[in-house]
Write a protein that holds these residues in place. Structure first.
Motif, short mmCIF file in Angstrom:
data_model
loop_
_atom_site.label_atom_id
_atom_site.label_comp_id
_atom_site.label_asym_id
_atom_site.label_seq_id
_atom_site.Cartn_x
_atom_site.Cartn_y
_atom_site.Cartn_z
N TYR A 165 51.97 44.95 -78.19
CA TYR A 165 51.44 46.30 -78.30
C TYR A 165 52.12 46.79 -79.90
N VAL A 166 51.62 47.85 -80.56
CA VAL A 166 52.03 48.46 -81.62
C VAL A 166 51.92 50.01 -81.41
N VAL A 167 52.78 50.49 -82.51
CA VAL A 167 52.83 52.17 -82.13
C VAL A 167 51.86 52.61 -83.37
N ILE A 172 51.02 54.29 -78.33
CA ILE A 172 51.29 52.67 -78.06
C ILE A 172 50.09 52.33 -77.82
N VAL A 173 49.49 51.16 -78.48
CA VAL A 173 48.01 50.69 -78.58
C VAL A 173 48.30 49.35 -78.50
N HIS A 174 47.32 48.65 -77.98
CA HIS A 174 47.35 47.07 -77.79
C HIS A 174 46.75 46.59 -79.49
N ASN A 175 47.63 45.68 -79.83
CA ASN A 175 47.53 45.05 -81.04
C ASN A 175 46.31 44.66 -81.65
N GLN A 176 45.53 43.94 -80.66
CA GLN A 176 44.23 43.32 -81.07
C GLN A 176 43.07 44.42 -80.65
N SER A 177 43.07 44.97 -79.38
CA SER A 177 42.02 45.75 -79.17
C SER A 177 42.00 47.06 -79.43
N ARG A 178 43.18 47.66 -79.65
CA ARG A 178 43.53 48.87 -80.26
C ARG A 178 43.41 49.90 -79.07
N HIS A 179 43.27 49.46 -77.79
CA HIS A 179 43.29 50.09 -76.71
C HIS A 179 44.51 50.96 -76.35
N GLU A 180 44.74 51.87 -76.10
CA GLU A 180 45.75 52.91 -75.83
C GLU A 180 46.46 52.51 -74.45
N LEU A 181 47.59 52.28 -74.13
CA LEU A 181 48.25 51.89 -73.08
C LEU A 181 48.23 53.09 -72.15
N HIS A 182 47.60 52.51 -70.93
CA HIS A 182 47.53 53.81 -69.81
C HIS A 182 48.23 52.97 -68.59
N THR A 183 49.32 53.15 -68.08
CA THR A 183 49.75 52.80 -66.92
C THR A 183 49.58 53.52 -65.54
N PRO A 200 63.61 39.72 -80.81
CA PRO A 200 64.64 39.86 -82.15
C PRO A 200 63.83 40.17 -83.33
N SER A 201 62.54 39.80 -83.59
CA SER A 201 61.82 40.18 -84.68
C SER A 201 60.99 41.53 -84.76
N GLY A 202 61.40 42.13 -83.56
CA GLY A 202 60.79 43.55 -83.40
C GLY A 202 59.37 43.55 -83.20
N ARG A 203 58.96 42.88 -82.36
CA ARG A 203 57.58 42.68 -81.55
C ARG A 203 57.73 43.30 -80.35
N LEU A 204 56.73 44.11 -79.69
CA LEU A 204 56.63 44.66 -78.50
C LEU A 204 55.72 44.10 -77.79
N TYR A 205 56.19 43.65 -76.54
CA TYR A 205 55.13 43.08 -75.47
C TYR A 205 55.34 43.96 -74.24
N ILE A 206 54.14 44.25 -73.74
CA ILE A 206 53.80 45.00 -72.44
C ILE A 206 53.03 44.30 -71.48
N LEU A 231 58.17 50.75 -68.26
CA LEU A 231 57.78 52.31 -68.96
C LEU A 231 56.35 52.72 -67.99
N GLU A 232 56.19 53.81 -68.29
CA GLU A 232 54.78 54.47 -67.96
C GLU A 232 54.23 55.09 -69.00
N ALA A 233 52.98 55.16 -69.34
CA ALA A 233 52.31 55.74 -70.67
C ALA A 233 50.96 56.20 -70.09
N LYS A 234 50.67 57.42 -70.68
CA LYS A 234 49.02 57.89 -70.42
C LYS A 234 48.45 58.21 -71.39
N HIS A 235 47.45 57.59 -71.73
CA HIS A 235 46.65 57.06 -72.89
C HIS A 235 47.21 57.19 -74.09
N GLY A 236 48.25 56.07 -73.96
CA GLY A 236 49.07 55.70 -75.37
C GLY A 236 50.31 56.46 -75.36
N PHE A 237 50.52 57.62 -74.73
CA PHE A 237 51.79 58.52 -74.70
C PHE A 237 52.75 58.28 -73.70
N VAL A 238 54.08 57.91 -74.00
CA VAL A 238 54.97 57.34 -73.11
C VAL A 238 55.12 58.48 -72.43
#
Length: 282
Positions: A165-167, A172-183, A200-206, A231-238
């Motif tokens: 995922y990336v910001v 927070i959105v999925h790096n490939q699909s760009r779907h917003e994180l919704h938990t 350590p290289s700064g990549r975020l995995y969820i 974490l918990e997120a609603k439509h991309g917002f933490v």
């Protein structure tokens, strides 16, 4: 045999200590931490000597091959450590999970390891567990059926991309699909726990935690992290962040690094709840 094992453990510990020496110099580690690393090095060496992996190498002509393989096992739990001075490796009780070819869940596997350690039968641990004197042992705390079933998935590089995922624009959105994180789910049924790690290289995995199958150790295949938790997120917002992780046992500094990362990438943390740490999170 006992003398040979002690010599082998000492030999491996020296090699592991040398591996950590550059990190010690750069980070100016305190004497107490060096002692802790030495203790882990000895434990790790004994653990490796207790595996079928090492046992099958005893007849090889060159002892260097055996130590190379132990070094390879060590690199699994330390992979990525050199990329960041503040990276964290797996908590020692989960090293056994990382070096098990099947990656059986460390919390369960450790119960059998303790039983093997007390038995003092003189057989390598994994040999004892799967083929030797311990193959019929069925612990009440963790029945064989459960041990066999709970194998933690360790992702390869291609599989890992599916969890990155990336910001973007504060979300927070999925790096490939760009779907917003919704938990956030409905109130009915059991609540799904979402976990994260930062490499350590700064990549975020969820991803979704599945006890005994998918844990923090899954994302980087047992490698080092700079932050881990849930974490918990609603439509991309933490909405909530916690440093819960039994596999890495991150401290407050790890949580602060993750919060700093989010701030630097435009995430508004006002109103974000910081969850309490659950020591039994894994």
């Amino acid at each position: 045999m006992a003398i040979d094992s002690l010599q082998a453990a000492t030999h491996a510990a020296v090699k592991l200590q040398n591996m950590y020496r550059s990190f010690r110099d750069r980070r100016k580690l305190a004497d107490t931490l060096i002692a802790e690393l030495w203790g882990h090095a000895i434990d790790f060496a004994i653990l490796n000597i207790s595996t079928t992996f090492f046992f099958e190498c005893l007849n090889e002509r060159s002892s260097n091959t055996r130590w190379t393989r132990i070094g390879f096992n060590a690199s699994m739990v330390g992979r990525g450590f050199s990329e960041d001075d503040e990276a964290q490796i797996l908590a020692f009780q989960h090293w056994i999970e990382a070096i098990d070819p099947r990656h059986r869940y460390g919390s369960c596997l450790r119960l059998y390891f303790n039983q093997w350690y007390r038995s003092n039968v003189g057989q390598p641990f994994f040999y004892w567990l799967d083929h030797g004197a311990g193959k019929e042992i069925d612990l009440t705390e963790c029945p064989r059926k459960k041990l066999k079933k709970q194998c933690v998935k360790y992702l390869g590089p291609i599989e890992r991309n599916q969890y990155e995922y990336v910001v973007a624009e504060g979300k927070i959105v999925h790096n490939q699909s760009r779907h917003e994180l919704h938990t956030i789910e409905g109130s009915e049924g059991p609540k799904t726990k979402w976990i994260f790690v930062m490499s350590p290289s700064g990549r975020l995995y969820i991803g979704k935690k599945e006890k005994g199958k998918f844990h923090h150790s899954s994302f980087l295949a047992g490698g080092a992290t700079i932050a881990a938790g849930s974490l918990e997120a609603k439509h991309g917002f933490v909405k909530l962040i916690s440093r819960n992780s039994g596999h890495y046992q991150p401290g407050d500094d790890s949580l602060e690094r993750f919060l700093s990362f989010l701030r630097e990438h435009g995430v508004n943390l006002v109103g974000v709840q910081i969850g309490k740490v659950n020591e039994d999170s894994d």
